[in-house]
Structures are given as structure tokens and as C-alpha cells.
Scaffold this motif. Structure first.
Motif, PDB file in Angstrom:
ATOM      1  N   ASP A 103      -3.612  -6.392   3.295  1.00 28.05           N
ATOM      2  CA  ASP A 103      -3.745  -6.080   4.716  1.00 28.05           C
ATOM      3  C   ASP A 103      -4.284  -4.660   4.771  1.00 28.05           C
ATOM      4  O   ASP A 103      -3.514  -3.699   4.811  1.00 28.05           O
ATOM      5  N   ILE A 104      -5.606  -4.523   4.670  1.00 25.90           N
ATOM      6  CA  ILE A 104      -6.232  -3.199   4.666  1.00 25.90           C
ATOM      7  C   ILE A 104      -7.421  -3.204   5.624  1.00 25.90           C
ATOM      8  O   ILE A 104      -7.881  -4.268   6.033  1.00 25.90           O
ATOM      9  N   ASP A 105      -7.909  -2.025   5.970  1.00 25.43           N
ATOM     10  CA  ASP A 105      -8.980  -1.979   6.966  1.00 25.43           C
ATOM     11  C   ASP A 105     -10.363  -2.147   6.302  1.00 25.43           C
ATOM     12  O   ASP A 105     -10.466  -2.309   5.080  1.00 25.43           O
ATOM     13  N   ARG A 144       8.197   2.781  10.327  1.00 27.79           N
ATOM     14  CA  ARG A 144       8.638   2.337  11.659  1.00 27.79           C
ATOM     15  C   ARG A 144       9.978   1.635  11.493  1.00 27.79           C
ATOM     16  O   ARG A 144      10.335   1.240  10.386  1.00 27.79           O
ATOM     17  N   GLU A 166      -8.651   1.977  -3.851  1.00 30.81           N
ATOM     18  CA  GLU A 166      -9.352   2.319  -2.606  1.00 30.81           C
ATOM     19  C   GLU A 166      -8.392   3.137  -1.765  1.00 30.81           C
ATOM     20  O   GLU A 166      -7.180   3.023  -1.927  1.00 30.81           O
ATOM     21  N   ARG A 212       1.997   7.755   6.500  1.00 26.78           N
ATOM     22  CA  ARG A 212       2.635   7.682   7.822  1.00 26.78           C
ATOM     23  C   ARG A 212       4.130   7.433   7.668  1.00 26.78           C
ATOM     24  O   ARG A 212       4.587   6.938   6.640  1.00 26.78           O
ATOM     25  N   SER A 250       0.827  -1.221   0.000  1.00 27.52           N
ATOM     26  CA  SER A 250       0.000   0.000   0.000  1.00 27.52           C
ATOM     27  C   SER A 250       0.855   1.263   0.000  1.00 27.52           C
ATOM     28  O   SER A 250       2.030   1.227   0.359  1.00 27.52           O
ATOM     29  N   TYR A 257       5.530  -0.798   2.709  1.00 26.12           N
ATOM     30  CA  TYR A 257       4.668   0.267   2.172  1.00 26.12           C
ATOM     31  C   TYR A 257       5.471   1.077   1.169  1.00 26.12           C
ATOM     32  O   TYR A 257       6.698   1.013   1.161  1.00 26.12           O
ATOM     33  N   TYR A 282      -3.988   5.859   3.731  1.00 27.54           N
ATOM     34  CA  TYR A 282      -3.496   4.580   3.190  1.00 27.54           C
ATOM     35  C   TYR A 282      -4.281   4.296   1.917  1.00 27.54           C
ATOM     36  O   TYR A 282      -5.484   4.549   1.864  1.00 27.54           O
ATOM     37  N   GLY A 283      -3.618   3.727   0.911  1.00 26.98           N
ATOM     38  CA  GLY A 283      -4.340   3.410  -0.315  1.00 26.98           C
ATOM     39  C   GLY A 283      -3.647   2.353  -1.151  1.00 26.98           C
ATOM     40  O   GLY A 283      -2.471   2.050  -0.965  1.00 26.98           O
ATOM     41  N   THR A 284      -4.420   1.817  -2.104  1.00 25.57           N
ATOM     42  CA  THR A 284      -3.969   0.706  -2.957  1.00 25.57           C
ATOM     43  C   THR A 284      -3.915   1.152  -4.414  1.00 25.57           C
ATOM     44  O   THR A 284      -4.888   1.738  -4.901  1.00 25.57           O
TER      45      THR A 284
HETATM   46  P1  5GP Z   1      -0.197   0.170  10.167  1.00 22.62           P
HETATM   47  O1  5GP Z   1       0.077   1.641  10.139  1.00 22.62           O
HETATM   48  O2  5GP Z   1      -0.254  -0.387  11.582  1.00 22.62           O
HETATM   49  O3  5GP Z   1       0.720  -0.615   9.255  1.00 22.62           O
HETATM   50  O4  5GP Z   1      -1.660  -0.041   9.559  1.00 22.62           O
HETATM   51  C1  5GP Z   1      -2.751   0.592  10.156  1.00 22.62           C
HETATM   52  C2  5GP Z   1      -4.046   0.119   9.517  1.00 22.62           C
HETATM   53  O5  5GP Z   1      -4.112   0.548   8.162  1.00 22.62           O
HETATM   54  C3  5GP Z   1      -4.223  -1.414   9.486  1.00 22.62           C
HETATM   55  O6  5GP Z   1      -5.559  -1.670   9.925  1.00 22.62           O
HETATM   56  C4  5GP Z   1      -4.075  -1.762   8.036  1.00 22.62           C
HETATM   57  O7  5GP Z   1      -4.860  -2.876   7.706  1.00 22.62           O
HETATM   58  C5  5GP Z   1      -4.599  -0.502   7.364  1.00 22.62           C
HETATM   59  N1  5GP Z   1      -4.103  -0.339   5.992  1.00 22.62           N
HETATM   60  C6  5GP Z   1      -2.861  -0.581   5.512  1.00 22.62           C
HETATM   61  N2  5GP Z   1      -2.786  -0.317   4.196  1.00 22.62           N
HETATM   62  C7  5GP Z   1      -4.029   0.073   3.814  1.00 22.62           C
HETATM   63  C8  5GP Z   1      -4.600   0.464   2.543  1.00 22.62           C
HETATM   64  O8  5GP Z   1      -3.961   0.509   1.490  1.00 22.62           O
HETATM   65  N3  5GP Z   1      -5.912   0.819   2.565  1.00 22.62           N
HETATM   66  C9  5GP Z   1      -6.682   0.790   3.698  1.00 22.62           C
HETATM   67  N4  5GP Z   1      -7.952   1.117   3.585  1.00 22.62           N
HETATM   68  N5  5GP Z   1      -6.177   0.418   4.889  1.00 22.62           N
HETATM   69  C10 5GP Z   1      -4.872   0.073   4.952  1.00 22.62           C
END
Ligand code: 5GP
Ligand code: ADP
Length: 224
Positions: free
Chosen positions: A105-107, A48, A76, A45, A41, A57, A85-87
Motif C-alpha cells: 500500500d504505497i503511493d 493514529r 523505495e 508520521r 512500511s 507501520y 514513507y519507505g520500504t
Molecule cells: P497513511 O499515512 O494514510 O497511512 O498513508 C499515506 C500515503 O502514504 C498513502 O497513499 C500510502 O499509500 C502511502 N505510503 C504508505 N507507505 C508507503 C511507502 O512505504 N512508500 C511510499 N512511497 N508510500 C507509502
């Protein structure tokens, strides 16, 4: 397990509150099935420790992210925990056309958008912890986050888990091996759906590649 197919790929979306075990389960699935690729994605952010650009990412500025939205390049996107966050839409369509499966792994907001755009290609799996107490224990044991981050994640988790009912499958990750078998079963079964086996089935039905059928055809012709 490897496979090469001419069928259209599928989009396997796995969502869960942070700490439920989604990364552990997904990594195992990717190790077993080499036709399954991780969808990397875009996010605004900061990385880390240990995260790599292009692997975990694509780390971009808010300005670049907004331009991607304006150019309609995202399949999305959503605001999660204050970051975008996006794809990539191109990546999704390329994978589908090449018969590669993508693991997301998306929400739930992202899962919902993909479902709306590509209803025949998306499979939605929600991973739940056995309890919120166990979720807290895992987040603390993982020891990757500060205390206030863990507390925020737990607050968010209470909201996120309410969305399980929008998903096709729910897996409670109590015992890791059992949960993995369930995820594996979902993926294997979804691959066998009739619409994803059309090419293979038609090759059989039309008798392509059969020596016996060839011989029978010749025999029939000789008899004429
Ligand atoms: P983290 O910052 O902990 O890696 O991810 C935080 C949240 O963002 C997680 O619930 C993850 O599934 C979601 N996330 C990661 N990439 C994407 C994305 O491309 N699209 C969406 N909608 N959620 C995402
Ligand atoms: P997520 O990607 O959902 O945030 P992780 O895969 O990082 O979650 O898992 C969170 C922590 O819980 C990790 O330390 C992981 O080893 C542990 N864990 C995952 N599944 C189980 C399980 N079934 N039982 C006990 N611990 C688990």
C-alpha cells in the motif's frame, strides 16, 4: 487459499487516493491468499489511534529514517503529505527469493521506484473511486478524519488520480464485490505468467515424478 512454491515471488503494488477502498480490497485479498504478505512500511508520521508498530507501520524518527536512506536500506521512499514513507529493501529481496508475494500500500512515487528497480517482479494496480463526489462521501462516512483532514485528502486526491495511467491495471471501485473480483483476477493471472511458472513447467516437461514415463523408460531399456 494456500500454496507453497519454489518460484520467485511477485510484488503487488496497490495505490489509490485515500478513501477509494484500497484497504478494504487488500485486506480481503490477504484473507484469501495466505502466500500474500503485507509489506509493512517505515514512516516518520505519528501512529493514529489503534495502529500498531510492526503491524501497520514501523514508526521511526526522521533521523532514523535518514540513516536508513544513507545506508541504502530502502527499496523505495517518498515524502507523502509531509511525512516520509519507505520500504525495506531486505524484506523485498527476502520475499522474492523465498517465493512469497508481497502486497504494497504505497503511493505512485513508490510504485514508480519499485518498477524501475525490479521491472520483472512488480505489478501495479491503481484503485479509483467511481467519482470524486463518492470519494468525499466515503471519507465522511468512514468518520476517521477531521473535516480539514478530509478536505486536504480530497485536494491531494485530485492530483494523485492523474497518475493512474502509469499503472498496469486500473480498477474502479464502484461495487465492492465486482472490484474485488477484478483485483483477485489480476493477482491470479499474474501468478500464472510464464516467467513465474518456469519451475513447475520444467518439472512437467522434463517428466519428473511421472510413473508412466518411468515405466516407458524402463520398457525402452528392456527392449534394447
Ligand atoms: P497513511 O499515512 O494514510 O497511512 O498513508 C499515506 C500515503 O502514504 C498513502 O497513499 C500510502 O499509500 C502511502 N505510503 C504508505 N507507505 C508507503 C511507502 O512505504 N512508500 C511510499 N512511497 N508510500 C507509502
Ligand atoms: P482507503 O484504504 O483507500 O483509504 P478504505 O478501504 O478505508 O479506503 O475505504 C474507505 C471507506 O469506503 C470505508 O468506510 C469503506 O468501508 C468504504 N468502501 C470501500 N469500498 C466501497 C464500495 N465499493 N462502496 C461503498 N463503500 C466502500
Amino acid at each position: 487459499m494456500s500454496s507453497s512454491r519454489s518460484e520467485r515471488g511477485l510484488l503487488l503494488v496497490v495505490s489509490s487516493p485515500s478513501g477509494a477502498g484500497k484497504t478494504t480490497l487488500c485486506n480481503r485479498l490477504r484473507r484469501e491468499f495466505e502466500n500474500l504478505e503485507f509489506s509493512v512500511s517505515y514512516t516518520t508520521r505519528a501512529p493514529r489511534g489503534g495502529e500498531r508498530h510492526g503491524v501497520d507501520y514501523y514508526f521511526v524518527s526522521p533521523g532514523d529514517f535518514d540513516e536508513m536512506i544513507a545506508r541504502d536500506e530502502l527499496a523505495e521512499y517518498a515524502l507523502v503529505h509531509g511525512n516520509s514513507y519507505g520500504t525495506s529493501a531486505r524484506r523485498v529481496h527476502e520475499a522474492l527469493d523465498r517465493g512469497r508475494d508481497l502486497l504494497f500500500d504505497i503511493d505512485f512515487q513508490g510504485g514508480r521506484q519499485l518498477r524501475r528497480k525490479l521491472p520483472d517482479d512488480v505489478v501495479l494496480v491503481f484503485v479509483l473511486p467511481p467519482s470524486l463526489v463518492e470519494l468525499e462521501r466515503r471519507l465522511r462516512a468512514r468518520a476517521t478524519d477531521a473535516l480539514e483532514v478530509i478536505e486536504r485528502r480530497l485536494r491531494v486526491a485530485r492530483e494523485e488520480i492523474r497518475h493512474y495511467s502509469e499503472y498496469d491495471y486500473v480498477i474502479v471501485n464502484d461495487d465492492l464485490d465486482r472490484a474485488y473480483e477484478a483485483l483477485r483476477a489480476v493477482y491470479v493471472a499474474e501468478r500464472q505468467r510464464t516467467r513465474r511458472q518456469r519451475g513447475a513447467a520444467e518439472a512437467v516437461v522434463s517428466g519428473q515424478g511421472s510413473l508412466l514415463m518411468g515405466a516407458a523408460d524402463e520398457g525402452a531399456q528392456e527392449g534394447r
